[in-house]
Design a protein around this motif. Structure first.
Motif, PDB file in Angstrom:
ATOM      1  N   TYR A 146       0.813  -1.218   0.000  1.00  0.00           N
ATOM      2  CA  TYR A 146       0.000   0.000   0.000  1.00  0.00           C
ATOM      3  C   TYR A 146       0.849   1.274   0.000  1.00  0.00           C
ATOM      4  CZ  TYR A 146       0.755   1.184   4.955  1.00  0.00           C
ATOM      5  OH  TYR A 146       1.308   1.558   6.163  1.00  0.00           O
ATOM      6  N   ASN A 147       2.122   1.182   0.458  1.00  0.00           N
ATOM      7  CA  ASN A 147       2.971   2.377   0.491  1.00  0.00           C
ATOM      8  C   ASN A 147       4.071   2.353  -0.579  1.00  0.00           C
ATOM      9  OD1 ASN A 147       4.428   0.333   1.636  1.00  0.00           O
ATOM     10  ND2 ASN A 147       4.942   1.417   3.529  1.00  0.00           N
ATOM     11  N   ASN A 148       3.969   1.401  -1.513  1.00  0.00           N
ATOM     12  CA  ASN A 148       4.881   1.339  -2.665  1.00  0.00           C
ATOM     13  C   ASN A 148       6.361   1.347  -2.279  1.00  0.00           C
ATOM     14  OD1 ASN A 148       2.843   1.193  -4.609  1.00  0.00           O
ATOM     15  ND2 ASN A 148       2.702   3.412  -4.834  1.00  0.00           N
ATOM     16  N   ASP A 149       6.689   0.632  -1.186  1.00  0.00           N
ATOM     17  CA  ASP A 149       8.098   0.566  -0.777  1.00  0.00           C
ATOM     18  C   ASP A 149       8.759  -0.739  -1.214  1.00  0.00           C
ATOM     19  OD1 ASP A 149       6.954  -1.280   0.937  1.00  0.00           O
ATOM     20  OD2 ASP A 149       7.849  -0.441   2.768  1.00  0.00           O
ATOM     21  N   VAL A 196      -7.454  -2.191  -3.916  1.00  0.00           N
ATOM     22  CA  VAL A 196      -7.903  -1.854  -5.261  1.00  0.00           C
ATOM     23  C   VAL A 196      -7.559  -0.392  -5.533  1.00  0.00           C
ATOM     24  CG1 VAL A 196     -10.229  -1.442  -4.346  1.00  0.00           C
ATOM     25  CG2 VAL A 196      -9.913  -1.710  -6.804  1.00  0.00           C
ATOM     26  N   ASP A 197      -6.904  -0.128  -6.663  1.00  0.00           N
ATOM     27  CA  ASP A 197      -6.575   1.257  -7.009  1.00  0.00           C
ATOM     28  C   ASP A 197      -7.737   1.804  -7.836  1.00  0.00           C
ATOM     29  OD1 ASP A 197      -5.530   3.694  -7.629  1.00  0.00           O
ATOM     30  OD2 ASP A 197      -3.809   2.941  -8.766  1.00  0.00           O
ATOM     31  N   LEU A 204      -2.667   2.032  -3.650  1.00  0.00           N
ATOM     32  CA  LEU A 204      -3.706   1.046  -3.372  1.00  0.00           C
ATOM     33  C   LEU A 204      -4.707   1.568  -2.354  1.00  0.00           C
ATOM     34  CD1 LEU A 204      -1.643  -2.264  -3.250  1.00  0.00           C
ATOM     35  CD2 LEU A 204      -3.265  -1.552  -5.018  1.00  0.00           C
ATOM     36  N   ASP A 205      -5.960   1.603  -2.758  1.00  0.00           N
ATOM     37  CA  ASP A 205      -7.059   1.933  -1.863  1.00  0.00           C
ATOM     38  C   ASP A 205      -7.586   0.646  -1.239  1.00  0.00           C
ATOM     39  OD1 ASP A 205      -6.992   4.726  -2.877  1.00  0.00           O
ATOM     40  OD2 ASP A 205      -7.651   3.749  -4.729  1.00  0.00           O
ATOM     41  N   ASN A 253      -4.219   8.147   0.684  1.00  0.00           N
ATOM     42  CA  ASN A 253      -3.781   9.530   0.496  1.00  0.00           C
ATOM     43  C   ASN A 253      -2.352   9.646  -0.004  1.00  0.00           C
ATOM     44  OD1 ASN A 253      -6.290  10.462   1.517  1.00  0.00           O
ATOM     45  ND2 ASN A 253      -5.545  10.182   3.624  1.00  0.00           N
ATOM     46  N   GLY A 254      -1.655   8.516  -0.103  1.00  0.00           N
ATOM     47  CA  GLY A 254      -0.289   8.539  -0.615  1.00  0.00           C
ATOM     48  C   GLY A 254       0.761   8.895   0.406  1.00  0.00           C
TER      49      GLY A 254
END
Length: 587
Positions: A146-149, A196-197, A204-205, A253-254
Motif C-alpha cells: 500500500y505504500n509502494n516501498d 484496489v486502485d 492502493l485503496d 492519500n499517498g
C-alpha cells in the motif's frame, strides 16, 4: 421485457424493502435442490496429484476457531482465510494463517501465524519475530504494497476492529491501524477485504465488506431461539434475522494514511447486505476495476466504476447478483478466471448445502450468463462450500475448478449423518467446450480428505511449475496440498511490477495467447473465501512451448510481449518489459 430485465424487476421488488420476510425466519439461503445425474466418466487421465504435506512441512499448529464440538454463535462458525505472501522478497512463497479464538477468553496457541519458506519443502514459524502475535477473531486478509516501498503489507478484517500491518522490510511488521486512519467507531464485523486502485493514481485503496451487526450479549446462542434450526435441529442464529451491514471504501492519500470515502464514492448507496468475500478485477476490460462482493442470503453486489472516482451497483443488471432463477444464494467464496479461454474473465461463487455453486460466463459488456447446469457443476450439491479457485491444476491449458467444504452446524450430523460437519474437497476438471467433470478420485489423496474447511489460497510454494493449495481447517492444522504434475504439459508464470501503477500491479489483466486459446487472468489482492493467493499469475499451456502476452496495467497502459518461452517465470516491469527470467524444475 427480456428475461434479465424481468429478473431485475422481480428481485429488486424484494431487495428494496430491506430485510425480507424470509430473512426474518433465520438461517442461510438454500434452494433445496437435488444433484443432477452424473454422466459416464470421460476416462481421460488427470495429470495432477494432490497430497497433503502440511505435517512434514512443519504446519502442525491447529487453527483455533470456536468450540470443538458445537457452535453457539454464527461468529464461531464462519472461519477465516489464508494467504500466500512473499514477505521477504526472496522469490519463495511464505504462508500467513489467520486465527480465531474462543469466547471464554485467551486460548494457548490461538494466534495469526507467519511461516517462512525454508526453500526445501518446510516452513519455520516466525510469528513472534515478525511482530504478528495477535489473538482475537480474524476473518479476511488482503496482501499488497500500500505504500509502494517494495514490500507486501497485510490488512486483516476482524471482529470488532480491523488491523493494518506495515511490512518494515526487515522481516518484521508494525501495526499502523490507528496512524493510518483505519480505526472505525464502534464494533464492526469486517469480512471480505481487498486492495484496489479505484482512482488509478498508483496508490492502493482499500475496500472492506461487513457481514452483520454482532454482539455476544444480544444474539441468543444455539437452542435459545426456536426460529434458529436446521432440519429441526437447534443451531446458531443467522445470518437471516440479524441486521446486515454496508461495505466501506478507504482512499489511499499517498502518505501512509487513508480517508473513508464510502458515501462520496457511491459505495454507501447500496442497501445493507450480508457481505462476505470481496474481489477487485477489471471484469469488462475498460481498464477500471470492478468490485464484486459475495453476499450471504442476499443478492450479491457488483460495483461498476464510472471512471470518475465513483461506483454504481449493477449486480442485478449484470447477472451476478442472483442465480438464473432470480434467487439469492448463500454467497461464500469467489473465483475469477477464464473458464473457456476466450479472453473474458468469468466468475464462480460457492454456496450452502443442497444448492449448486454458480458459474457465471462473461459474454462481454459486463453481462454474465449463469451456465452452472450446462457446464456440469449441477451434479454436486451435497456440502456447504467455501474457498474456491478457477485454476489450471494439470497445466493442460484449461482452468479447472476446485473448492473446499465444511458445515456450519456440527450438531446436525448427530441426527442426520448425510449432513456431515467434515467433508471432502471438490474438484472439477475442465474438459473444454464449457464442460466440467467432477473427479471423485484419481487426483490424489488430498482431495478426498474430510475437514471443516473455509479459506483457500493457490500458489506454487515449492517453485516447481504447478499450483499447490493451502487450506484453513477449523480447529485443526491447515492442509498444504502439494501438486505433483506428470506428463509433458508446459506452463508460464508472470510476475508484474508497477511503476506508474501501484508496485504490486494489483488490478492488471494479463492475456496469454497460446495455440487456439486466449486466456485472461487478473492480478488480485483477494479471492476464494477471505483469502489471498500467489500474485504470480500461472498459465498452463498444454502442448504450447511459447505464448504471446498482452498486459493491461492499472494505470491504463498496455504492453505486448511476443514469443515468451514456456516453463519460465518472467518478471515484467511496467514500461520497461521483461527484466528477469527464471526456469523452475518440473513438479
Amino acid at each position: 421485457m427480456n428475461r434479465r430485465e424481468f429478473l431485475v424487476a422481480l428481485t429488486a421488488s424484494v431487495a428494496g424493502v430491506g430485510v425480507s420476510r424470509a430473512q426474518v425466519s433465520g438461517g442461510m439461503a438454500s434452494r433445496g435442490v437435488r444433484p443432477q445425474p452424473r454422466g459416464k466418466p470421460s476416462g481421460l487421465p488427470f495429470h495432477a496429484r494432490l497430497t497433503d504435506v502440511a505435517a512434514s512441512a512443519g504446519l502442525n499448529a491447529p487453527v483455533i476457531y470456536g468450540p470443538l464440538n458445537h457452535m453457539d454463535y454464527i461468529l464461531e462458525s464462519m472461519g477465516c482465510g489464508v494467504a500466500f505472501i512473499d514477505y521477504d522478497n526472496d522469490g519463495w512463497l511464505d504462508i500467513f494463517l489467520l486465527s480465531g479464538t474462543r469466547r471464554e477468553g485467551p486460548v494457548s496457541g490461538a494466534t495469526n501465524r507467519l511461516y517462512k519458506n525454508n526453500r526445501d519443502g518446510t516452513f519455520t514459524d516466525v510469528t513472534e519475530k515478525a511482530g504478528l502475535v495477535r489473538q482475537g477473531w480474524a476473518f479476511g486478509v488482503t496482501v499488497g504494497d500500500y505504500n509502494n516501498d517494495g514490500f507486501d503489507d497485510l490488512f486483516i478484517t476482524c471482529w470488532p476492529q480491523n488491523i493494518l500491518y506495515r511490512n518494515n522490510g526487515d522481516g518484521s511488521f508494525t501495526d499502523v491501524t490507528k496512524q493510518a486512519g483505519l480505526l472505525h467507531p464502534g464494533n464492526r464485523w469486517g469480512t471480505g477485504c481487498t486492495w484496489v486502485d479505484y482512482d488509478r493514481d498508483g496508490h492502493l485503496d482499500l475496500f472492506v465488506s461487513n457481514y452483520l451487526v454482532f454482539d455476544f450479549g444480544k444474539i441468543p446462542p444455539t437452542g435459545k431461539d426456536p426460529n434458529c434450526d436446521y432440519k429441526g435441529v437447534p443451531v446458531n442464529c443467522g445470518p437471516r434475522g440479524l441486521v446486515p451491514e454496508r461495505p466501506m471504501l478507504y482512499h489511499n492519500n499517498g502518505d501512509g494514511t487513508f480517508t473513508e470515502v464510502t458515501e462520496s464514492s457511491g459505495v454507501g448507496a447500496v442497501a445493507p447486505a450480508y457481505g462476505l468475500t470481496a474481489v477487485g478485477a477489471d471484469l469488462d476490460g475498460d481498464g477500471w476495476q470492478e468490485i464484486y462482493v459475495a453476499c450471504d442470503s442476499t443478492p450479491s453486489q457488483l460495483f461498476h466504476h464510472r471512471k470518475d472516482g465513483t461506483f454504481e451497483e449493477v449486480g442485478l443488471e449484470s447477472g451476478l447478483a442472483v442465480n438464473e432463477d432470480g434467487r439469492e444464494q448463500a454467497g461464500m467464496g469467489i473465483a475469477v478466471g477464464d473458464l473457456n479461454t476466450d479472453g473474458l474473465l468469468d466468475v464462480l461463487k460457492t454456496h450452502f448445502a443442497e444448492d449448486t455453486a454458480a458459474l457465471y460466463q462473461n459474454i462481454g459488456d459486463l453481462q454474465f450468463n449463469d451456465v452452472t447446469l450446462r457446464s456440469g457443476l449441477g451434479v454436486e450439491t451435497r456440502y456447504v462450500s467455501w474457498g474456491d479457485g478457477m485454476v489450471d491444476l494439470d497445466n493442460d491449458g484449461l482452468p479447472d475448478i476446485f473448492w473446499v467444504t465444511g458445515s456450519t452446524f456440527p450438531e446436525v450430523e448427530r441426527k442426520f449423518p448425510e449432513f456431515p460437519f467434515k467433508s471432502p474437497r471438490i474438484l472439477f476438471r475442465n474438459l473444454g467446450g464449457g464442460r466440467f467433470e467432477e473427479l471423485l478420485d484419481g487426483a490424489g489423496p488430498g482431495v478426498a480428505e474430510e475437514h471443516a474447511s473455509r479459506g483457500v489460497a493457490f500458489g506454487d510454494f515449492d517453485n516447481d511449475g504447478d499450483l499447490d493449495i493451502l487450506i484453513m481447517n477449523i480447529n485443526e492444522p491447515p492442509s498444504l496440498l502439494r501438486n505433483d504434475v506428470s506428463g509433458s504439459a508446459h506452463w508460464l508464470k508472470v510476475k508484474l511490477v508497477g511503476t506508474r501503477s501501484n508496485t504490486s500491479a494489483i488490478g492488471s489483466v494479463v492475456t496469454a495467447v497460446y495455440g487456439k486459446s486466449r486466456q485472461s487472468q487478473a492480478v488480485m489482492a483477494s479471492s476464494s473465501y477471505l483469502s489471498c493467493g500467489d500474485r504470480r499469475l500461472h498459465f498452463g499451456l498444454g502442448k504450447a512451448v511459447t505464448a504471446d502476452l498482452d498486459i493491461m496495467w492499472p494505470s491504463g497502459a498496455r504492453e505486448s510481449i511476443k514469443g515468451v518461452r514456456a516453463d519460465h517465470l518472467i518478471t515484467v516491469k511496467e514500461g520497461v518489459g521483461v527484466i528477469a527470467q527464471e526456469q523452475f524444475g518440473h513438479g
